[in-house]
Design an enzyme around this catalytic site. Structure first.
Site, short mmCIF file in Angstrom:
data_model
loop_
_atom_site.label_atom_id
_atom_site.label_comp_id
_atom_site.label_asym_id
_atom_site.label_seq_id
_atom_site.Cartn_x
_atom_site.Cartn_y
_atom_site.Cartn_z
N ARG A 269 81.22 -3.64 66.24
CA ARG A 269 80.43 -3.37 67.46
C ARG A 269 78.93 -4.07 67.13
O ARG A 269 78.30 -3.41 66.54
CB ARG A 269 80.32 -2.32 68.04
CG ARG A 269 81.84 -1.75 68.41
CD ARG A 269 81.86 -0.60 69.26
NE ARG A 269 83.46 -0.24 69.31
CZ ARG A 269 83.88 0.98 69.80
NH1 ARG A 269 82.79 1.94 70.10
NH2 ARG A 269 85.17 1.24 69.67
N ARG A 284 75.90 5.52 64.35
CA ARG A 284 76.01 4.37 64.97
C ARG A 284 76.31 3.14 64.19
O ARG A 284 74.80 2.74 64.11
CB ARG A 284 75.03 4.23 66.40
CG ARG A 284 75.54 3.50 67.61
CD ARG A 284 74.26 3.52 68.56
NE ARG A 284 74.60 4.93 69.12
CZ ARG A 284 75.23 5.31 70.02
NH1 ARG A 284 76.14 4.23 70.58
NH2 ARG A 284 75.15 6.47 70.71
N GLU A 356 80.32 12.89 69.91
CA GLU A 356 81.71 12.39 70.18
C GLU A 356 82.45 11.94 69.07
O GLU A 356 81.94 11.29 68.05
CB GLU A 356 81.54 11.13 71.37
CG GLU A 356 82.89 10.49 71.74
CD GLU A 356 82.78 9.24 72.27
OE1 GLU A 356 83.78 8.43 72.12
OE2 GLU A 356 81.60 8.69 72.95
N SER A 359 87.61 9.60 72.10
CA SER A 359 87.88 9.33 73.41
C SER A 359 89.00 8.76 74.10
O SER A 359 89.61 7.77 73.36
CB SER A 359 86.66 8.33 73.97
OG SER A 359 86.48 8.18 75.32
N ARG A 398 82.54 9.33 61.79
CA ARG A 398 81.97 10.34 62.39
C ARG A 398 82.88 11.73 61.85
O ARG A 398 82.24 12.95 61.87
CB ARG A 398 82.33 10.24 63.82
CG ARG A 398 81.21 9.36 64.40
CD ARG A 398 80.70 9.59 65.92
NE ARG A 398 79.89 8.58 66.33
CZ ARG A 398 79.22 8.54 67.36
NH1 ARG A 398 79.57 9.54 68.36
NH2 ARG A 398 78.36 7.43 67.61
#
Length: 433
Positions: A269, A284, A356, A359, A398
Site C-alpha cells: 500500500r 504503517r 486496529e 477489520s 501488528r
C-alpha cells in the site's frame, strides 16, 4: 456497484442511505443519466430496426421491378448506415457515463450501523480481557514499558535504518529470532483458520489486473493508494482482491456455498493519505503481511457469516492471550465497499492505546455486481448475485507488535506466547544475541 433499476424503484431509500454516509442525494442525477442512456439505446436500436425494415421493402420493390422506389430506399439505408457509428458511440458514451458515476458511490450501510461522521462515532461491541497492566498473571512489574521499535532496535533484530537505505521510509528489516517470531505468527494464524475454522488455504498471485481491482472496489476510487506493477498489473493491497475474484464471472450452485478462503500474503500500500502518521515503527508500512479471510455466501446467510468471521479473527487474539476490544464502525468510518464493519483493536501497552489489528466487513452484493459473481438457488430460477465478506485474520506485523509489547520483560527480552512455541523450535524467549 448498484443496479440502476433498483435505484429507480427505490430512489428514496437510496438517497437516505447516502445521507447516512454523509453524501448528498444522487438518485435524480443518476436517473437523468439513465434516461440519456435509454434514449441513446432506443435511437441506436430504432435505426437498426429501420434499416432491417427498409431491406425488406427494397426486396419487395425489386421483386415488383420498381427500380425508382428501390433506389430511393437504398439512399435512406445508406444514410442510416452512415449514421449508425455515431449512434453507437453516443450509446457507449451514455453507458460509460452512468457506470462511471455508479462505480464511484460507496455501499449503503445496514440499518443497524451506528450514525457518525468519523471514528469518534464508533461503538464498542465487546471487550476481551484486561490490559496487562491490570492482569496479575502478566503484571509488568516495571515502569519503563517500551514500544515495539524500541524493543526491536535494542535487541538488534529490527532494523529501520538499513531498510531505508534499501527501500526508503515505511519499510523494515527483521532478522534472527524476531524474524522467526514474525513467521511463526503468520503460520500459527493460517493453521488455525484452515484446521479449526474450515477455511481453504490459497496461495494466490500477488499481482492482479485492473478488472480484479475494480471487482473489489480498489479501482477507480483508490488508485493513488495502490502500487502499479508494469502496464497491466497492480501489486495486491490485500489478499481480499485475488481471493474474492476467484468467483468472478461465474455461476455457482447453492450447494457450493459458503466458500471460505484464507491466504497469508505480502500486501502493498502506498499509504498516500497517511503522511506524517505513524512514522516510527512498523504500524504503517508500504509492505506488510496479513492473513486474509474471505467468504462467498448467499444473501440469507451473509449476516450470520459476518459474525462467524469476526469470531474466527477473535479466536487468534484469544489464543495469543492479548487484550482487545471489538468496535462497530459508524457510517462515516466504514470502508467504501462495506455494509457493516467490525474492527478488532488490540491493546498496545507501549503506546497505551488500542490499535486496529483486524477489520471484518460484509459487502452484500456490492462487489459481486462488479465481478458478475452469481449463484443459482437450489429451487432453480434465474441466477442471483452472491454476497461477499472479507476480514483480517489477522495482520501479522501488528500481531508481532502486540506480542512484543505485551510480552516484554524488564531486561528488554520478549517471552514467546505459549501458542507460538510449537513454531519456534524450542525458543521460549527472544533476547539480544
Amino acid at each position: 456497484m448498484y443496479d440502476i433499476k433498483w435505484i429507480r424503484e427505490n430512489a428514496e431509500a437510496f438517497d437516505t442511505g447516502l445521507k447516512r454516509r454523509g453524501l448528498e442525494p444522487l438518485s435524480s442525477s443518476l436517473l437523468a443519466l439513465d434516461d440519456t442512456r435509454r434514449s441513446a439505446i432506443a435511437k441506436a436500436q430504432g435505426s437498426q430496426e429501420r434499416r432491417n425494415a427498409l431491406s425488406k421493402e427494397i426486396g419487395k420493390a425489386m421483386g415488383a421491378k420498381d427500380v425508382a422506389l428501390a433506389d430511393s430506399l437504398k439512399v435512406e439505408v445508406a444514410a442510416l448506415k452512415e449514421l449508425q457509428p455515431a449512434l453507437e458511440a453516443e450509446e457507449k458514451a451514455a453507458v460509460e457515463a452512468l457506470n462511471e458515476q455508479l462505480a464511484a458511490i460507496p455501499n449503503l450501510p445496514h440499518d443497524d450501523v451506528p450514525e457518525g461522521a468519523d471514528e469518534h462515532g464508533n461503538v464498542v461491541k465487546s471487550v476481551h480481557g484486561d490490559a496487562p497492566e491490570k492482569a496479575g498473571r502478566r503484571l509488568f512489574g516495571f515502569n519503563q514499558v517500551k514500544e515495539h521499535y524500541e524493543l526491536g532496535e535494542a535487541l538488534g533484530q529490527m532494523d529501520f535504518e538499513t531498510a531505508a537505505k534499501l527501500s526508503g521510509s515505511r519499510f523494515v528489516v527483521l532478522n534472527q529470532r524476531l524474524a522467526r517470531l514474525n513467521r511463526a505468527i503468520g503460520q500459527f494464524m493460517l493453521d488455525m483458520h484452515t484446521e479449526q475454522h474450515g477455511y481453504t488455504e490459497v496461495n494466490p498471485p500477488l499481482m492482479v489486473r485492473d478488472d480484479a481491482m475494480f471487482g473489489t472496489a480498489q479501482l477507480p476510487k483508490f488508485r493513488e493508494d495502490q502500487f502499479r506493477a508494469g502496464e497491466d498489473h497492480w501489486l495486491i493491497p490485500t489478499a481480499e482482491v485475488p481471493l474474492t475474484n476467484l468467483v468472478r464471472e461465474s455461476i455457482l450452485s447453492e450447494e457450493e456455498l459458503p466458500r471460505r478462503y484464507t491466504a497469508l500474503t505480502p500486501c502493498f500500500r502506498s499509504e498516500a493519505g497517511s503522511a506524517g502518521r505513524d512514522t516510527r515503527g512498523m504500524l504503517r508500512q508500504h509492505q506488510f503481511e496479513k492473513v486474509e479471510l474471505v467468504s462467498i455466501t448467499t444473501p440469507e446467510k451473509s449476516r450470520e457469516e459476518h459474525e462467524r468471521m469476526l469470531a474466527c479473527a477473535e479466536a487468534v487474539l484469544k489464543k495469543l492471550d492479548l487484550h482487545y476490544r471489538v468496535m462497530t464502525l459508524c457510517t462515516g468510518d466504514m470502508g467504501f465497499a462495506s455494509q457493516k464493519t467490525y474492527d478488532i483493536e488490540v491493546w498496545l501497552p507501549g503506546q497505551k492505546t488500542y490499535r486496529e489489528i483486524s477489520s471484518c466487513s460484509v459487502c452484500g452484493d456490492f462487489q459481486a455486481r462488479r465481478m458478475n459473481a452469481r449463484y443459482r438457488a437450489g429451487e432453480g430460477g434465474a441466477p442471483r448475485f452472491v454476497h461477499t465478506l472479507n476480514g483480517s485474520g489477522t495482520a501479522v506485523g501488528r500481531a508481532l507488535i502486540a506480542v512484543m509489547e505485551n510480552y516484554q520483560n524488564a531486561d528488554g527480552s520478549i517471552t514467546v506466547p505459549e501458542a507460538l512455541l510449537p513454531y519456534m523450535r524450542g525458543v521460549t524467549r527472544i533476547e539480544k544475541a
